[in-house]
Design an enzyme around this catalytic site. Structure first.
Site, PDB file in Angstrom:
ATOM      1  N   GLY A 159      58.648  71.660 -43.672  1.00 14.61           N
ATOM      2  CA  GLY A 159      58.842  70.370 -42.697  1.00 14.61           C
ATOM      3  C   GLY A 159      59.736  69.211 -43.625  1.00 14.61           C
ATOM      4  N   ARG A 160      59.291  68.877 -44.666  1.00 12.02           N
ATOM      5  CA  ARG A 160      59.502  67.632 -45.849  1.00 12.02           C
ATOM      6  C   ARG A 160      59.513  68.445 -46.881  1.00 12.02           C
ATOM      7  NH1 ARG A 160      54.441  62.883 -45.159  1.00 12.02           N
ATOM      8  NH2 ARG A 160      52.784  63.985 -45.805  1.00 12.02           N
ATOM      9  N   LYS A 182      59.957  66.322 -51.741  1.00 11.47           N
ATOM     10  CA  LYS A 182      59.142  66.319 -51.212  1.00 11.47           C
ATOM     11  C   LYS A 182      59.602  64.631 -50.261  1.00 11.47           C
ATOM     12  CE  LYS A 182      54.122  65.839 -48.760  1.00 11.47           C
ATOM     13  NZ  LYS A 182      53.078  66.025 -48.871  1.00 11.47           N
ATOM     14  N   GLY A 184      61.142  64.687 -41.520  1.00  8.08           N
ATOM     15  CA  GLY A 184      61.077  65.205 -43.119  1.00  8.08           C
ATOM     16  C   GLY A 184      61.509  63.775 -44.178  1.00  8.08           C
ATOM     17  N   ARG A 237      58.236  67.049 -56.373  1.00  9.15           N
ATOM     18  CA  ARG A 237      56.941  68.104 -56.831  1.00  9.15           C
ATOM     19  C   ARG A 237      56.738  69.482 -58.059  1.00  9.15           C
ATOM     20  NH1 ARG A 237      53.312  68.667 -51.879  1.00  9.15           N
ATOM     21  NH2 ARG A 237      54.906  70.249 -51.276  1.00  9.15           N
ATOM     22  N   ASP A 258      47.557  76.534 -44.591  1.00  4.97           N
ATOM     23  CA  ASP A 258      48.830  76.114 -45.143  1.00  4.97           C
ATOM     24  C   ASP A 258      48.622  74.999 -46.214  1.00  4.97           C
ATOM     25  OD1 ASP A 258      47.916  75.396 -42.728  1.00  4.97           O
ATOM     26  OD2 ASP A 258      49.402  73.379 -43.401  1.00  4.97           O
ATOM     27  N   ASP A 309      49.226  69.887 -51.688  1.00  6.29           N
ATOM     28  CA  ASP A 309      49.195  68.829 -50.074  1.00  6.29           C
ATOM     29  C   ASP A 309      48.152  67.770 -50.611  1.00  6.29           C
ATOM     30  OD1 ASP A 309      51.264  70.444 -49.747  1.00  6.29           O
ATOM     31  OD2 ASP A 309      50.826  71.456 -48.423  1.00  6.29           O
TER      32      ASP A 309
END
Length: 476
Positions: A91-92, A107, A120, A170, A246, A256
């Site tokens: 999503g971002r 990111k 985003g 990243r 996820d 994450d």
């Protein structure tokens, strides 16, 4: 190499179109460099001098794409707090290409097909936290995604208040998640599911390529490396905070970084995510949640291979996890291996630490210098008992171990520093005023957490009382 000499590939785009969405980054306004990771740049064959150029800032901002780049966002699903969400995705985060085996991702680079009404963007505080913590985990030799660089901006981003936008670049050997497999299994897209599995095997488990039972072998490997990863987290007192499927890496990486925390005073049931009102992702629950997530992966892979065989392998998870956990804990305690009675000694130690409100990292670092004088150790807790009783048992355990060798092993297994949330908040507070010196200092600590760093001694003690056990949000 210079940026204009680099060429990237996009192997994920060889998968069926349903696996991704092509999207261009949306640059931030007035970007500036906060930090660049020279070690990661070296791995990617980027010249160190290039990290201080305007071109590098533009690269991190998504304004300048390397030759061959075809930006895209990845599609996946996931179980979030136990509830299945059929369509999530990047999503971002926007993937900008692969150098050798490393996949680069921006990111905070703008909206994608999967932003779900989000903007985003990433804000400065969360970007600093991810940038520093990925380096800290690498410094602890724990598998993790990495970061190449971090930029800030004057770009306004609305959260609970107006904050400034940032982008972190990243780097990872894989961005595929358990939830990526769940998406195609749930959709009944078994051709895409098989293509994804073959892609993952080719990139991360090449020793299984072409084997008839490769999908069962893939699951077994993922189960083992996940057990090892969680054992490493537990050994250093790391609480991820949001172990949704996820957020689980198929390559066994820490991925994450959101509302994570290193333990302050040891607490089995510590919860670092204030969204987690039921404590699903508490520190003590992490092994069981990993197993739960692996059961979800079994279901996702079931169209490709024998479910019964995967479940039989999964039944070994507890035994594999505990063996890894005892291995790492024995290293921390200076033992040459695990013998009868060690598991009980470890469990009783952790209960003792909780009872006495002992700082987890400080206790082990202090124990690393132990030669029989208990004063320093006893001062880490509220009372002398039951620590004295536990130390009597510890003394009996180590009496046949060479003291010099034991201390050397322990000092290499027990960091003097971990990046606790109050330290990171200090870096964030300074950064929001335009001062990035604390980011620089914490990065040095993150790279070498076992070193003495006399200039940073103030961060080696127990967390100050007013900063202990802070909870953060998923946007942190």
């Amino acid at each position: 190499m210079k940026l204009n000499e680099l060429h990237v590939t996009n192997p994920y785009l060889d998968l069926p179109n349903e696996c991704y969405d092509r999207v261009a980054p949306t640059p931030l306004a007035d970007p500036y460099l906060i930090h660049a990771n020279t070690d990661v740049a070296k791995v990617l064959d980027i010249d160190e001098d290039e990290l201080q150029t305007e071109a590098f800032v533009k690269f991190l901002n998504g304004e300048y794409l390397l030759e061959g780049s075809e930006p895209f966002a990845m599609c996946y699903a996931g179980h979030q707090f136990g509830y299945f969400v059929p369509r999530l995705g990047d999503g971002r985060a926007i993937n900008i290409g692969t150098i050798d085996k490393y996949h680069l991702q921006l990111k905070g680079a703008g909206t994608t097909e999967y932003s779900r009404n989000g903007d985003g963007r990433a804000v400065l505080r969360s970007s600093i936290r991810e940038y520093l913590m990925s380096e800290a985990m690498d410094g602890l030799s724990i598998p993790t995604t990495l970061c190449l660089g971090l930029i800030g901006s004057e770009h306004d981003v609305r959260r609970e208040k107006i904050e400034k936008g940032a982008i972190v670049c990243r780097v990872s050997s894989s961005w595929v998640r358990f939830g990526t497999f769940e998406y195609y299994a749930h959709q009944g897209k078994f051709k895409e599911l098989a293509a994804l599995a073959d892609y993952v095997i080719k990139e991360n488990f090449p020793h299984h390529r072409g084997k008839e039972n490769r999908y069962t072998l893939l699951f077994n490997d993922v189960m083992i490396i996940t057990a090892r990863l969680i054992a490493q987290w537990m050994s250093v007192g790391f609480n991820h905070g949001v172990m949704n499927t996820d957020n689980m890496s198929i390559a066994g990486l820490t991925i994450d970084y959101g509302p994570y925390a290193f333990l302050d005073d040891f607490r089995h049931e510590h919860v670092c995510n204030h969204t987690d009102v039921e404590g699903r992702y508490s520190f003590a629950n992490q092994p069981e949640i990993a197993k739960w997530n692996l059961k979800s992966l079994v279901m996702a892979l079931s169209p490709l291979t024998d479910t019964e065989k995967m479940e039989k392998n999964l039944a070994m998870f507890d035994k594999i996890y505990i063996r890894y956990f005892h291995y790492y804990m024995c290293k921390k305690l200076g033992f040459e291996g695990t013998i009868e009675g060690d598991p009980e000694l470890i469990d009783d130690m952790l209960d003792m630490l909780e009872q006495l409100h002992v700082d987890y990292t400080l206790f082990f670092r202090t124990l690393s210098h132990y030669e029989g004088d208990r004063e320093a150790l006893l001062s880490t807790g509220l009372y002398h008992e039951p620590m004295n009783a536990w130390l009597d048992r510890y003394d009996a355990r180590i009496k046949t171990i060479d003291t010099t060798e034991r201390k050397e092993q322990m000092l290499s297994a027990n960091p003097k520093y971990v990046l606790k949330n109050y330290m990171l908040q200090e870096a964030i507070d300074a950064a929001e005023k335009g001062n990035f010196s604390v980011v620089d200092d914490l990065f040095k600590i993150a790279q070498n957490p076992f070193d003495e760093h006399p200039a940073f001694e103030r961060w080696a003690g127990a967390t100050p009382q007013e900063f202990k056990n802070q909870k953060l949000s998923c946007s942190s």
